[in-house]
Design a protein around this motif. Structure first.
Motif, short mmCIF file in Angstrom:
data_model
loop_
_atom_site.label_atom_id
_atom_site.label_comp_id
_atom_site.label_asym_id
_atom_site.label_seq_id
_atom_site.Cartn_x
_atom_site.Cartn_y
_atom_site.Cartn_z
N HIS A 49 0.88 -1.19 -0.42
CA HIS A 49 -0.37 -0.32 0.01
C HIS A 49 0.56 1.06 -0.08
O HIS A 49 1.62 1.41 0.97
N TRP A 50 0.65 2.09 -1.25
CA TRP A 50 1.19 3.22 -0.60
C TRP A 50 1.07 4.70 -0.91
O TRP A 50 -0.46 4.86 -1.29
N ILE A 51 1.50 5.63 -0.03
CA ILE A 51 0.83 6.50 0.19
C ILE A 51 1.41 7.94 0.44
O ILE A 51 3.07 7.79 0.61
N VAL A 52 1.39 8.57 -0.92
CA VAL A 52 2.18 9.72 -1.21
C VAL A 52 2.46 10.72 -0.57
O VAL A 52 1.05 11.60 -0.28
N VAL A 53 3.48 11.10 0.08
CA VAL A 53 3.37 12.14 1.76
C VAL A 53 3.95 13.97 0.47
O VAL A 53 3.60 14.50 0.90
N ALA A 54 4.91 13.46 -0.78
CA ALA A 54 6.06 14.58 -1.28
C ALA A 54 5.83 14.46 -3.04
O ALA A 54 6.06 12.86 -3.16
N GLY A 55 4.93 15.03 -3.67
CA GLY A 55 5.26 15.43 -5.07
C GLY A 55 4.58 14.30 -5.91
O GLY A 55 2.39 13.73 -5.09
N THR A 56 4.52 13.16 -7.02
CA THR A 56 2.94 13.49 -8.01
C THR A 56 3.90 11.89 -8.12
O THR A 56 4.90 11.74 -8.92
N ALA A 57 2.83 10.53 -8.72
CA ALA A 57 4.69 9.12 -8.64
C ALA A 57 3.38 8.71 -9.96
O ALA A 57 1.69 9.42 -9.88
N GLN A 58 3.60 8.39 -11.04
CA GLN A 58 3.47 7.97 -12.00
C GLN A 58 3.26 5.91 -11.60
O GLN A 58 4.08 5.65 -11.60
N ASP A 67 -0.34 -3.95 -13.10
CA ASP A 67 -0.97 -4.58 -14.12
C ASP A 67 -0.94 -3.67 -15.19
O ASP A 67 -0.16 -3.22 -15.59
N ASP A 68 -2.60 -3.43 -15.95
CA ASP A 68 -2.96 -2.68 -17.35
C ASP A 68 -2.95 -1.40 -17.10
O ASP A 68 -3.45 -0.27 -17.77
N ALA A 69 -3.49 -0.97 -15.88
CA ALA A 69 -3.73 0.77 -14.98
C ALA A 69 -2.50 1.10 -14.76
O ALA A 69 -1.88 0.59 -13.97
N VAL A 70 -2.71 2.49 -15.14
CA VAL A 70 -1.39 3.83 -15.08
C VAL A 70 -2.40 4.92 -14.76
O VAL A 70 -3.11 5.96 -15.33
N SER A 71 -1.84 5.49 -13.29
CA SER A 71 -2.24 6.35 -12.82
C SER A 71 -1.22 7.26 -12.47
O SER A 71 -0.10 7.04 -12.16
N LEU A 72 -1.87 8.61 -12.21
CA LEU A 72 -1.31 9.26 -11.91
C LEU A 72 -1.78 9.66 -9.85
O LEU A 72 -2.65 10.01 -9.39
N VAL A 73 -0.84 9.42 -9.06
CA VAL A 73 -0.86 9.52 -7.86
C VAL A 73 -0.58 10.70 -7.07
O VAL A 73 0.74 10.86 -6.95
N SER A 74 -1.04 11.96 -6.10
CA SER A 74 -0.60 12.75 -6.01
C SER A 74 -0.18 13.12 -4.65
O SER A 74 -1.11 12.00 -3.73
#
Length: 470
Positions: A401-410, A414-421
């Protein structure tokens, strides 16, 4: 300065066997650790030898440190001429010789200065002056070795008495001839540094005479080398059969019988914590504190904490070294500091991760830090550099489980690509192929929570990797 600019710097990066544990460990050894409390010995040496306008350095390193070398060079703003990857460790002599082969292929008359990257230059001006002082001898085809003058003579080899010389560099004890000491003279000693200044062609000729075939084998290893992400990976079939002992003997035989002796306030081999105490700025009681450390009534003691979360306090200590990191603490008498590698070996036998691994693990894409761990969970802080990416991977035994605390990750799952801010999260199920990338201009920081029956780093199946790791 012009003389220094014409030199070909060669930095030799190797693991020193745990002499400065817990600060330096095999995952991030002494050349790259903040030994003096700021930049690493490697970075200090690069800055000293690579003045603006000079020739770029050649670095010789084992494969596991190649990205650390690259990162630390970038941090000081210096690009390498070449980073040579050793297929197997063969020691300082072999590393120096292969760099000489690389240099001599373009200019056999070029003068190189090769030094172990775990030595700390404490007076850059005097160090450069000592090298310049050796250049006439190197130009006359001498292989000028450098010894280090010691304050404790019983740990080194006898040092001939110096005689005054008008052309002596500021950081060197000039030796003109051997002469015996009188019975009342203070004994002095020196220790070899594996540092040399010489013409590349002269060194190769001397070694060829001593160990026939060695230079040809190194040429073959370089001729068959392949470029791998900017590193030059030497061919193992030519390199591996080389004898470390034979090359060490050849280098010793080739070196001049009259080494340049560097003063102890110019260069330190940082060989143990007692030497770090000697290098440090000490108060009137002989006590040094570094980082989050406080001394009360201590004498001839070194207290050092490299964690802002660990306050180290010493009360009434004498001749003690105490070093604190988030996951390990060392307490040792200064006179016993040379036994620290024995403690590292004992920890390794117990499979303690602290023996080899720092809490912060540097990777080519950034770094990760272990924050907490239990029977079926693990929490890490992960920082990804701009433009970098983790491998496309999957796990057999854990979900994340990834929680982004700074920046924006791509993030790819699997086949889904999303931006997580920032303040957003994403779940990676067990077995899913996933990758995290940083498409932005600032580092991405995230908290990773792993859960599962097995959380070891060897539960990684890499399907694609920008850094060509297995």
């Amino acid at each position: 300065m012009e003389d220094v600019m014409a030199l070909r710097p060669v930095l030799l990066c190797h693991d020193d066997g745990g002499t400065l544990w817990p600060l330096a460990r095999s995952s991030h050894p002494k050349p790259f650790a903040p030994v003096a409390g700021g930049e690493s010995p490697f970075q200090i040496a690069v800055r000293c030898l690579c003045v603006p306008g000079s020739v770029e350095p050649i670095v010789v390193t084992p494969e596991r440190y190649r990205f650390v070398v690259q990162d630390q060079l970038a941090q000081v703003g210096i690009a390498p001429r070449a980073i040579l990857i050793e297929p197997a460790a063969r020691g300082a002599a072999a590393a120096t010789l292969v760099a000489a082969v690389h240099i001599a292929a373009q200019d056999p008359d070029a003068i190189l200065v090769a030094m172990p990257a775990d030595h700390v230059i404490t007076d850059p001006h005097a160090f450069r002056a000592a090298i310049i002082d050796a250049l006439p001898r190197a130009g006359a085809d001498e292989i000028v070795g450098f010894d280090l003058e010691l304050e404790e003579p019983d740990t080194g080899r006898p040092l001939p008495e110096p005689e005054p010389a008008n052309d002596a560099g500021a950081g060197v004890v000039q030796l003109q001839r051997m002469r015996p000491r009188g019975n009342g003279d203070r004994p002095r000693a020196s220790r070899p540094t594996h540092m040399v200044v010489c013409r590349a062609g002269a060194l190769l000729a001397a070694v060829t005479a001593a160990v026939p075939g060695a230079v040809e084998a190194m040429r073959a290893a370089l001729d068959a080398a392949r470029n791998d992400l900017g590193f030059l990976r030497m061919a193992a079939d030519s390199w591996t059969p080389l004898s470390r002992q034979a090359l060490d003997r050849a280098m010793g035989a080739a070196a001049s019988a009259l080494p340049a002796i560097l003063r102890s306030d110019t260069l330190s081999d940082a060989r143990d914590w007692n030497e770090i105490w000697r290098m440090a700025q000490r108060d009137e009681s002989g006590t040094a504190t570094i980082g989050s450390a406080t001394a009360m009534g201590c004498h001839d003691t070194l207290l050092r904490s490299d964690s802002p979360h660990v306050e180290l306090v010493g009360i009434g200590l004498t001749d003690i070294v105490a070093i604190a990191l988030p996951d390990a603490v060392l307490v040792v008498r200064r006179s016993e500091a040379s036994r620290v590698p024995d403690a590292v070996a004992a920890l390794a036998a117990m499979r303690a991760p602290q023996a080899t691994q720092l809490p912060v693990d540097n990777r080519p894409w950034g770094f990760l830090e272990n924050l907490s761990q239990g029977a079926r969970f693990q929490v890490k802080r992960i920082v990804v550099k701009p433009g970098a990416a983790l491998s496309l991977q999957s796990h057999h035994h854990r979900a994340e489980h990834w929680i982004v605390v700074a920046g924006t990750a791509q993030v790819t799952v699997d086949d889904a690509v999303s931006l997580v801010s920032e303040n957003q999260s994403i779940y990676v199920p067990l077995g899913a192929r996933h990758r995290l990338e940083n498409p932005g201009k600032v580092p991405v920081t995230l908290i990773e929570v792993q859960t599962g029956s097995y959380l070891g780093e060897d539960d990684i199946v890499r399907h694609d990797d920008l850094y060509a790791r297995d």
